[in-house]
Enzyme design. Sequence first.
Site, mmCIF file in Angstrom:
data_model
loop_
_atom_site.group_PDB
_atom_site.id
_atom_site.type_symbol
_atom_site.label_atom_id
_atom_site.label_comp_id
_atom_site.label_asym_id
_atom_site.label_seq_id
_atom_site.Cartn_x
_atom_site.Cartn_y
_atom_site.Cartn_z
ATOM 1 N N ASP A 267 84.634 42.793 47.275
ATOM 2 C CA ASP A 267 84.190 43.285 48.337
ATOM 3 C C ASP A 267 83.117 44.245 48.164
ATOM 4 O OD1 ASP A 267 84.114 43.229 51.555
ATOM 5 O OD2 ASP A 267 84.840 45.153 50.828
ATOM 6 N N GLU B 26 85.486 36.462 47.048
ATOM 7 C CA GLU B 26 85.373 37.943 46.822
ATOM 8 C C GLU B 26 85.805 38.194 45.423
ATOM 9 O OE1 GLU B 26 84.604 39.964 51.009
ATOM 10 O OE2 GLU B 26 86.790 39.651 50.221
#
Length: 232
Positions: A51, A123
């Site tokens: 992320d 992610e």
Amino acid sequence: MKSLNDAISKIIDYKFTNYAILEEALTHPSVNKRNSKNQIVSYERLEFLGDSVLNMVVSATLFKLFPEEKEGALAKRKTDLVCGNTIANVAKEIKLGSFIIMNNSERCNGGRCNLKNLENSLEALIGAIYIDGGLENVEKFIIQYWEKLAKGMLDPPQDPKTSLQEWTQKNKLPLPEYELVKQTGPAHNPEFTISVCIEDYGKVSACASSKKIAEQKAAELMLEKIGKDASV
């Protein structure tokens, strides 16, 4: 695991040297796999890293693509590019769902198509590429899919929450009030119901796999309600 590495490398144009980090990036929490220290191994730690890496690379890409834009406009572009739906759509594009390792229950309940699972696993994959191949390789992967999305934005997008807040300010009303109504589902795959209330217009609710998305959906529904009520 070598066959998995070979299969996914053809899609993402990157081949892992560390098979274990790839497996971790694709392992859903439902598997309940444990390492030698009895710690659960899943994509959640790599998701946390990925992320941050995605945000950094997308921010740098926008900085280069739009040299005349101010911070606020760049922030709106970035918010749209790194939101859950955008990440999940990229995951769909590379058919990542077919590679996620999950238990039978999660799979039978549509886990391979679940938007939150797709977002989280992509992610995590980004985090794994960063660890295995460094910044240069992960930048190459992210830019391959996100640069075209960034270039496709003619203007900075306006998200529903911002639009709703600006509407209330323009009409001299109190700011929107968001409330978590309930949270359902297992910890690894929750669903949040969020309501938003506007004075004189009541309350509407929306559900999503994250609070942020649910708030955006609720704001969008409220804008639709305001539009309909205003036209009566």
